[in-house]
Write an enzyme that holds these catalytic residues in place. Structure first.
Site, PDB file in Angstrom:
ATOM      1  CB  ALA A 164      -0.988  -0.001   1.158  1.00 54.90           C
ATOM      2  CG  HIS A 198       6.851   2.253  -4.328  1.00 52.96           C
ATOM      3  ND1 HIS A 198       7.548   1.941  -3.188  1.00 52.96           N
ATOM      4  CD2 HIS A 198       6.101   1.174  -4.619  1.00 52.96           C
ATOM      5  CE1 HIS A 198       7.232   0.709  -2.809  1.00 52.96           C
ATOM      6  NE2 HIS A 198       6.343   0.214  -3.662  1.00 52.96           N
TER       7      HIS A 198
HETATM    8  C1  LIG Z   1       3.258  -8.462  -1.824  1.00 59.15           C
HETATM    9  C2  LIG Z   1       3.014  -7.302  -2.747  1.00 59.15           C
HETATM   10  C3  LIG Z   1       3.384  -6.011  -2.364  1.00 59.15           C
HETATM   11  C4  LIG Z   1       3.178  -4.938  -3.208  1.00 59.15           C
HETATM   12  N1  LIG Z   1       3.447  -3.678  -2.773  1.00 59.15           N
HETATM   13  C5  LIG Z   1       3.201  -2.618  -3.586  1.00 59.15           C
HETATM   14  C6  LIG Z   1       3.390  -1.289  -3.158  1.00 59.15           C
HETATM   15  O1  LIG Z   1       3.682  -1.034  -1.992  1.00 59.15           O
HETATM   16  N2  LIG Z   1       3.237  -0.273  -4.013  1.00 59.15           N
HETATM   17  C7  LIG Z   1       2.877  -0.508  -5.293  1.00 59.15           C
HETATM   18  O2  LIG Z   1       2.798   0.439  -6.037  1.00 59.15           O
HETATM   19  N3  LIG Z   1       2.636  -1.747  -5.731  1.00 59.15           N
HETATM   20  C8  LIG Z   1       2.771  -2.813  -4.913  1.00 59.15           C
HETATM   21  N4  LIG Z   1       2.506  -4.080  -5.332  1.00 59.15           N
HETATM   22  C9  LIG Z   1       2.028  -4.263  -6.667  1.00 59.15           C
HETATM   23  C10 LIG Z   1       0.548  -3.994  -6.805  1.00 59.15           C
HETATM   24  O3  LIG Z   1      -0.152  -4.497  -5.700  1.00 59.15           O
HETATM   25  C11 LIG Z   1       0.043  -4.671  -8.047  1.00 59.15           C
HETATM   26  O4  LIG Z   1       0.876  -4.332  -9.104  1.00 59.15           O
HETATM   27  C12 LIG Z   1      -1.357  -4.235  -8.418  1.00 59.15           C
HETATM   28  O5  LIG Z   1      -2.249  -4.419  -7.357  1.00 59.15           O
HETATM   29  C13 LIG Z   1      -1.811  -5.025  -9.591  1.00 59.15           C
HETATM   30  O6  LIG Z   1      -3.137  -4.724  -9.891  1.00 59.15           O
HETATM   31  P1  LIG Z   1      -3.890  -5.516 -11.025  1.00 59.15           P
HETATM   32  O7  LIG Z   1      -5.168  -4.855 -11.199  1.00 59.15           O
HETATM   33  O8  LIG Z   1      -3.005  -5.669 -12.176  1.00 59.15           O
HETATM   34  O9  LIG Z   1      -4.024  -6.999 -10.475  1.00 59.15           O
HETATM   35  P2  LIG Z   1      -5.043  -7.618  -9.422  1.00 59.15           P
HETATM   36  O10 LIG Z   1      -5.309  -6.715  -8.322  1.00 59.15           O
HETATM   37  O11 LIG Z   1      -4.508  -8.960  -9.098  1.00 59.15           O
HETATM   38  O12 LIG Z   1      -6.378  -7.768 -10.219  1.00 59.15           O
HETATM   39  C14 LIG Z   1      -6.582  -8.737 -11.206  1.00 59.15           C
HETATM   40  C15 LIG Z   1      -8.026  -9.103 -11.214  1.00 59.15           C
HETATM   41  O13 LIG Z   1      -8.320  -9.881 -12.341  1.00 59.15           O
HETATM   42  C16 LIG Z   1      -9.299 -10.827 -12.028  1.00 59.15           C
HETATM   43  N5  LIG Z   1      -9.270 -11.897 -13.014  1.00 59.15           N
HETATM   44  C17 LIG Z   1      -8.261 -12.760 -13.261  1.00 59.15           C
HETATM   45  N6  LIG Z   1      -8.611 -13.607 -14.249  1.00 59.15           N
HETATM   46  C18 LIG Z   1      -9.844 -13.263 -14.648  1.00 59.15           C
HETATM   47  C19 LIG Z   1     -10.719 -13.762 -15.646  1.00 59.15           C
HETATM   48  N7  LIG Z   1     -10.403 -14.792 -16.426  1.00 59.15           N
HETATM   49  N8  LIG Z   1     -11.919 -13.191 -15.785  1.00 59.15           N
HETATM   50  C20 LIG Z   1     -12.261 -12.139 -14.999  1.00 59.15           C
HETATM   51  N9  LIG Z   1     -11.474 -11.630 -14.065  1.00 59.15           N
HETATM   52  C21 LIG Z   1     -10.264 -12.186 -13.886  1.00 59.15           C
HETATM   53  C22 LIG Z   1      -8.876 -11.256 -10.653  1.00 59.15           C
HETATM   54  O14 LIG Z   1      -9.934 -11.853  -9.956  1.00 59.15           O
HETATM   55  C23 LIG Z   1      -8.416  -9.951 -10.036  1.00 59.15           C
HETATM   56  O15 LIG Z   1      -9.443  -9.313  -9.325  1.00 59.15           O
HETATM   57  C24 LIG Z   1       2.655  -5.170  -4.481  1.00 59.15           C
HETATM   58  C25 LIG Z   1       2.261  -6.455  -4.835  1.00 59.15           C
HETATM   59  C26 LIG Z   1       2.388  -7.505  -3.964  1.00 59.15           C
HETATM   60  C27 LIG Z   1       1.865  -8.839  -4.327  1.00 59.15           C
END
Ligand SMILES: Cc1cc2nc3c(=O)[nH]c(=O)nc-3n(C[C@H](O)[C@H](O)[C@H](O)COP(=O)(O)OP(=O)(O)OC[C@H]3O[C@@H](n4cnc5c(N)ncnc54)[C@H](O)[C@@H]3O)c2cc1C
Lengths: 450, 486
Positions: free
Chosen positions: B47, B50
């Site tokens: 959270a 950065h």
């Molecule tokens: C341990 C950790 C620490 C982190 N710390 C930081 C930080 O401090 N600062 C920072 O900037 N970033 C941080 N990050 C990175 C950041 O959290 C992620 O890059 C970001 O949340 C990614 O968002 P997203 O929407 O790509 O993925 P997600 O939040 O994973 O969303 C993907 C969504 O797609 C859905 N989905 C998947 N397949 C399908 C399908 N076939 N059909 C429909 N829906 C589907 C899933 O259910 C999910 O809800 C961290 C990550 C982790 C794991």
């Protein structure tokens, strides 16, 4: 007890919480002569945790009878029925003297120095500050949850505290599980082992990290042994399994010294429910927010023999002060707090100097943590607990390195509170401070002493 | 209905895309497999917004990070998302680390991060009194911020919905047919037609890309475990405290959260299953040991919850923000590991550019709704609270005692634009159950509110996903009615 009508007046005593502590404190305040006494309670009914404790075993000390929790509360409600103590239910206290537990800083500070403000919020009472000369903290305690023991694994449903399960089963009438493992051997966990068995669930084991149980011996006998539920001492849950609902737990023996799991001792239990009975934590968020000094050992306020905290006019009693084993002791302690709060409100006399009472040796804490100089002129009850079971023990009351008195005790366990009545003649010899020490008594060496 | 755009996945990245696309006049449908938004990496991360000194200059990570946090500042203000600019310190332990701090400082300058400087031990200790005596210097990044990632995702989703987007929860995309546009099928048998697709499926982005015959970039899910400490420990640190990255990973941080708790983690463990969010004894021990190096007096006994998040790492070193080689109207946002939360709004901008290049046309919408307001009882003064309670007594009923969350706030979340239908969803949307007792007190009460508001039985209510029931059914015999504190 009557519903509160006029919230604008200056109360003598406001009691926070209508559990056994709050009820006893309010009753005692009334008996001591306070006439504007109000209890604030967040639930719809008074009684606190007693309402869900439908088993018996309450009241043996005070009423000389075995009562259930609701019956015990009922006795106090009957006593209060003859008084003018007022009750405000469905009302949460969220701050004292302008300091809220969630710190938004919207505080209006006390207008007069000897008036305390109690901030309430409720559907009927609204959100406002009530005024009182004295306040009694009687908020009870909460259960340590999964995070408090950093239990690793997945996070399915079916992992809940024993008290939450008790509420589901006894108050709301829902079944929480069919195959149950209990982690921790606190009293609520033991009681629930029996309760769930009676409701048709299979309790597979009660798993306790320590080599001894933290519960009352009578509960181990009546709730586990009588139902052939194994008590695995020196064991812990090292992993939980399942993604949606709990599917099982892995249990392992632990090294008695390091308390680390011993590889190779793992056993798997297929279960849909894990109850946690891993400790109670006094609910002191209001206390902390109000800047009242806390004791890191009890996690409750530092009080003197009047149960008065470091803030003049604010008193504390019951499980918010330290976790008790029997409700009867809660009532006795709370009556003291209520009487003292009433005296404070009515006379507003300055508090005399006090000296510290410290635990030592195998004693993990002592309450009260302070005794006033005038309190030394009367006999006083000290409460405490030992850190580990002591089959034979002695308690020493010391002052400035001199032993003032010595008591022999048998079978002290961490699960059972020590109550020690110290006569005035001994207290009068106190110097700059008092130390209460618990020591194991090795009979052979004892006899060799001069 | 033919949509201009289908966004697959409603994490912070999908939500940012949906919001921006709806602001720019596209007809948007968001398909999310889970029963709430922000259920993947966006639920479980550090959270941190950065500052942007970490990614290597020239990468997409560097570019989107710096731009993203700039955009986040405005988005959080417009959409009423909690964000605090508390600053960060990268701790240096001895001479070797000092060289690394210099490197980070230089990278930060190249990436355009303002305000960076290296502080010596005296200033470090003044800034952060509890820090280890072994820490001899630090890189100070005053613009580093903390945010509520759930609320950021929720707020951007709600803003998209306010501007006409549609969201389907519990809709996992299982097949995509290409023809004139796309035909997208979900696991419940429905299908939706659209002109273009943005793949924001997080750790499953590779699997989604494979649905049109694309590659999956060699998925390497990496788990990070955490401790979350009680607010009483929230003052143990004032800034986000990083350590210098080592070969083992970016290192464990200790930071106050935007809500005043203390977060400690993560480690980095390559795992086979991209959904294995369990914590482990070994992982937590590793985190604890590493964090104590920064803050020797870390009060871990104040822990209230452990959790783990999964980074959508893959064989590529950088974010993948590009049209699919299979179809230019299918935009991949893949490998969005850290700093994906910080980058999300900038990734969304780039995604829209790519859509534009693929022939999607945007329109200006001067009428678009840009704001969002959430009423938080505990932040109001007495008069405002009094007014709300007079209008609706549910504002006076505190359900979550740890966080002072009222019944009215919970009911609002249950009936919100993105309805909160499980106990955990209520926690993320309204804050009930986030505190020290972790729903021990309010869980059953939230459950009762969910049952009442949704017209369901108590036994139907789940902790999180379907099947995570809390009670099994009524006890054998009928039981007295409960007075209840509701
Ligand atoms: C341990 C950790 C620490 C982190 N710390 C930081 C930080 O401090 N600062 C920072 O900037 N970033 C941080 N990050 C990175 C950041 O959290 C992620 O890059 C970001 O949340 C990614 O968002 P997203 O929407 O790509 O993925 P997600 O939040 O994973 O969303 C993907 C969504 O797609 C859905 N989905 C998947 N397949 C399908 C399908 N076939 N059909 C429909 N829906 C589907 C899933 O259910 C999910 O809800 C961290 C990550 C982790 C794991």
């Amino acid at each position: 007890m009557i519903p509160c009508q006029n919230l604008d007046r200056l109360f003598d005593v406001i009691v926070i919480g209508a559990g056994p502590a709050g009820l006893a404190a309010a009753l005692a305040a009334w008996e001591e002569g306070a006439r504007d006494v109000l209890i604030c309670e967040r639930a719809t009914e008074p009684g606190g945790i007693l309402d869900q404790c439908i088993h018996n075993g309450f009241g043996l000390e005070i009423f000389r009878e075995e009562l259930t929790g609701p019956e015990y509360a009922g006795r106090y409600l009957d006593l209060l029925a003859g008084t003018g103590v007022e009750l405000l239910t469905d009302t949460m206290v969220i701050g004292i003297d302008g300091h809220e537990t969630t710190e938004p800083g919207a505080g209006t500070m006390s207008a007069a120095p000897d008036v305390h403000l109690v901030r309430i919020t409720g559907a009927r009472s609204g959100c406002r500050d009530l005024r009182a000369r004295a306040v009694v903290l009687a908020m009870g305690c909460r259960e340590r949850s999964r995070g408090g023991i950093a239990l690793p694994g997945s996070r399915p449903s079916g992992i809940l505290t024993a008290g939450a399960a008790q509420r589901y089963v006894n108050i709301e009438g829902w079944s929480v599980g069919r195959r149950v493992v209990i982690l921790g051997s606190g009293d609520i966990g033991l009681i629930m082992a029996r309760r769930l068995t009676l409701e048709g669930a299979r309790v597979l084991a009660c798993v306790e990290l320590l080599p001894w149980s933290g519960g009352l011996i009578r509960n181990i006998v009546q709730c586990l042994n009588d139902f052939d539920i194994p008590l695995l001492l020196g064991h812990t849950v090292i992993a939980v399994h399942g993604r949606r609902r709990l599917e099982g737990v892995t249990v392992a023996a632990v090294d008695p010294d390091s308390r680390r799991p011993i590889p190779g001792t793992e056993q798997h239990f297929d279960c849909d429910t894990l109850l946690l009975s891993v400790g109670l934590i006094p609910e002191n968020e209001l206390t902390r927010a109000a800047g009242i000094p806390l004791d890191s050992r009890t996690r409750g306020a530092v009080v003197d023999e009047n149960m008065e905290t470091g803030t003049p006019g604010i008193f504390a009693c019951g499980n918010v002060l330290h976790v008790h084993d029997l409700v009867d002791y809660v009532s006795a302690e709370s009556a003291r707090a209520g009487r003292a709060a009433a005296r404070y409100a009515l006379s507003r006399e300055a508090r005399p100097d006090s000296l510290a009472v410290l635990p030592a040796g195998e004693l993990s804490y002592v309450v009260p943590q302070r005794l006033t100089r005038s309190g030394l002129g009367r006999s006083q009850t000290l409460y405490g607990r030992v850190r580990r079971p002591l089959p034979q023990a002695q308690l020493l009351l010391e002052s400035d390195g001199v032993v003032l008195a010595r008591w022999k005790r048998e079978r002290l366990t961490p699960g059972e509170m020590i109550r020690l009545n110290v006569p005035a003649v001994i207290l009068q010899q106190a110097g700059s401070g008092l130390v209460l020490r618990a020591e194991p008594l090795d009979l052979t060496t004892e006899e060799e002493r001069p | 209905m033919h949509y201009d755009l289908i966004v697959i996945g409603c994490g912070v990245v999908g939500a940012a895309v949906a919001r921006l696309a709806s602001l720019r006049g596209l007809g948007v449908l968001v398909l999310e497999a889970a029963h709430d938004v922000a259920c993947g990496a966006s639920k479980a991360n550090s959270a941190i917004l950065h500052a942007g000194f970490d990614p290597e200059p020239g990468t997409l990570m560097a570019k989107t990070n710096v731009r993203g946090v700039e955009l986040c500042r405005d988005i959080c203000a417009e959409l009423d998302v909690p964000r605090h600019e508390i600053g960060a310190l990268v701790l240096g332990f001895g001479q070797e680390d000092l060289a690394h701090l210099e490197l980070l400082l230089e990278r930060g300058r190249q990436n355009g991060v303002g305000g960076l400087r290296i502080v010596g031990q005296a200033e470090l200790r003044a800034l952060e009194p509890g820090v280890s005596l072994e820490a001899t210097a630090a890189l100070y990044a005053p613009s580093s911020a903390v945010v509520d990632p759930w609320e950021l995702t929720l707020a951007m989703t709600e803003n998209a919905l306010a501007n006409g987007a549609r969201l389907e929860l519990g809709a996992r995309v299982t097949a995509i047919r290409r023809g004139d546009g796309f035909e997208v099928e979900t696991d419940d048998g429905r299908s939706f037609a659209c002109h273009s697709i943005v793949n924001a499926a997080g750790v499953e982005a590779g699997a989604v890309h494979r649905l049109i015959g694309g590659s999956d970039w060699g998925s390497r899910p990496t788990r990070g475990e955490y401790y979350l400490l009680d607010k009483s420990a929230g003052h143990a640190a004032r800034h986000t405290l990083f350590q210098c990255p080592t070969a083992a990973g970016k290192g464990v941080l200790v930071s106050p959260t935007v809500h005043g708790n203390l977060i400690v983690g993560p480690n980095a463990e390559l795992i086979a299953d991209g959904h294995a969010t369990e914590t482990t004894a070994a992982g937590l021990a590793e985190v604890a040991a590493a964090a104590r190096r920064s803050l020797p007096k870390l009060p871990l006994h104040e822990n209230i919850r452990n959790f783990a998040g999964i980074r959508a790492a893959c064989d590529a070193d950088d974010f993948i923000i590009a049209p699919s080689p299979v179809d230019p109207a299918f935009i991949n946002l893949a490998g969005i590991k850290s700093p994906g939360l910080s980058s999300a709004p900038a990734i969304a901008e780039m995604a829209l550019e790519l859509l534009g290049a693929a022939g999607v046309e945007f329109v200006d919408r001067p009428d678009a709704i840009r704001g969002r307001k959430r009423v938080r009882f505990r932040d109001l003064d007495l008069e405002e609270r009094q007014r709300l309670i007079a209008a609706d007594p549910a504002w006076g009923r505190v359900v979550c005692r740890c966080e002072t969350i009222t019944e009215a706030e919970i009911v609002a979340a249950i009936h919100g634009p993105v309805p909160a239908t499980s106990i955990d969803a209520v926690k993320r949307h309204a804050g009930a159950g986030m505190g020290r007792c972790q729903g021990g007190f309010c869980g059953p009460r939230v459950q009762a509110l969910l049952a009442r508001e949704l017209g369901l039985s108590y036994a139907d209510i789940c902790q999180h996903e379907p099947g995570s029931h809390i009670v099994l059914g009524p006890l054998g015999a009928p039981v007295t009615e409960e007075g209840g504190a509701l």
